[in-house]
Design a protein around this motif. Sequence first.
Motif, mmCIF file in Angstrom:
data_model
loop_
_atom_site.group_PDB
_atom_site.id
_atom_site.type_symbol
_atom_site.label_atom_id
_atom_site.label_comp_id
_atom_site.label_asym_id
_atom_site.label_seq_id
_atom_site.Cartn_x
_atom_site.Cartn_y
_atom_site.Cartn_z
ATOM 1 N N ARG A 171 0.592 -1.209 0.175
ATOM 2 C CA ARG A 171 -0.088 0.041 -0.101
ATOM 3 C C ARG A 171 0.625 1.191 -0.036
ATOM 4 N NH1 ARG A 171 -3.659 -2.436 4.682
ATOM 5 N NH2 ARG A 171 -4.571 -4.301 3.655
ATOM 6 N N MET A 172 1.809 1.154 -0.966
ATOM 7 C CA MET A 172 2.696 2.278 -1.063
ATOM 8 C C MET A 172 3.024 2.826 -2.506
ATOM 9 S SD MET A 172 5.971 1.070 1.505
ATOM 10 C CE MET A 172 5.757 0.748 2.997
ATOM 11 N N ASP A 173 3.287 3.832 -2.697
ATOM 12 C CA ASP A 173 3.614 4.476 -4.190
ATOM 13 C C ASP A 173 5.100 4.355 -4.080
ATOM 14 O OD1 ASP A 173 3.551 5.593 -6.387
ATOM 15 O OD2 ASP A 173 2.904 7.274 -5.893
ATOM 16 N N LEU A 174 5.789 3.359 -4.500
ATOM 17 C CA LEU A 174 7.180 3.048 -4.678
ATOM 18 C C LEU A 174 7.783 3.800 -5.691
ATOM 19 C CD1 LEU A 174 7.554 -0.574 -3.209
ATOM 20 C CD2 LEU A 174 7.789 1.681 -2.133
ATOM 21 N N GLU A 175 8.806 4.515 -5.555
ATOM 22 C CA GLU A 175 9.785 4.956 -6.706
ATOM 23 C C GLU A 175 11.268 4.581 -6.152
ATOM 24 O OE1 GLU A 175 10.192 8.829 -9.109
ATOM 25 O OE2 GLU A 175 10.376 9.258 -7.288
ATOM 26 N N TRP A 176 12.196 3.577 -6.808
ATOM 27 C CA TRP A 176 13.395 3.424 -6.666
ATOM 28 C C TRP A 176 14.289 4.521 -6.735
ATOM 29 C CZ3 TRP A 176 12.218 0.257 -3.455
ATOM 30 C CH2 TRP A 176 11.381 -0.860 -3.686
ATOM 31 N N THR A 177 15.203 4.779 -6.014
ATOM 32 C CA THR A 177 16.182 5.607 -6.280
ATOM 33 C C THR A 177 17.680 5.140 -6.714
ATOM 34 O OG1 THR A 177 16.624 5.828 -4.013
ATOM 35 C CG2 THR A 177 15.248 7.666 -5.215
#
Length: 166
Positions: free
Chosen positions: A47-53
């Motif tokens: 339940r997250m809006d993930l963006e990898w860095t």
Amino acid sequence: MSLAESGMESSIGRLEKVSLRELWPHEVRHFTPWLWANPGELGRVLRMDLEWTDSEYPIGRYVADLIGTDRSTGDMVIVENQLDPGDHGHLGQLVTYMAGTRRATGVGVWIAKSFSSEHIDALNSLQGLGAGWRFFAVELRALRIGQSLPAPDFRVRAHPQGWDRR
């Protein structure tokens, strides 16, 4: 009337487990890049809006599998993954990476084929220490129906208190 008597038995498939190594033969070369390319797959279950860095990000002498952000909260997210059952080494790595970021808060996600009850208990105990870090244990399976393409199946086994009401 049974399914066989109704003639509908052939229209229902059966879920079948697929070896994780069939989908991703190697964690670093196959699974981590797949997670990098598909943050929504893990994000949906967390339940997250993930963006990898960063991928294979150095923290001291060690290397974290994935680091990113939950865009909905701004929290740092660190992922330690393995395609085998969870073990002490990977739990220690996750905690080491989290400490190595020198951040007071964030989310640690441990992905594995399965977890022992002792490891789930350890993560749940860490949740209660009052630190700003939250922990998830996510089991990974691969499934298919008949001859369909295999699909990942993530299941949350440990989570921060109150997360399930989110």
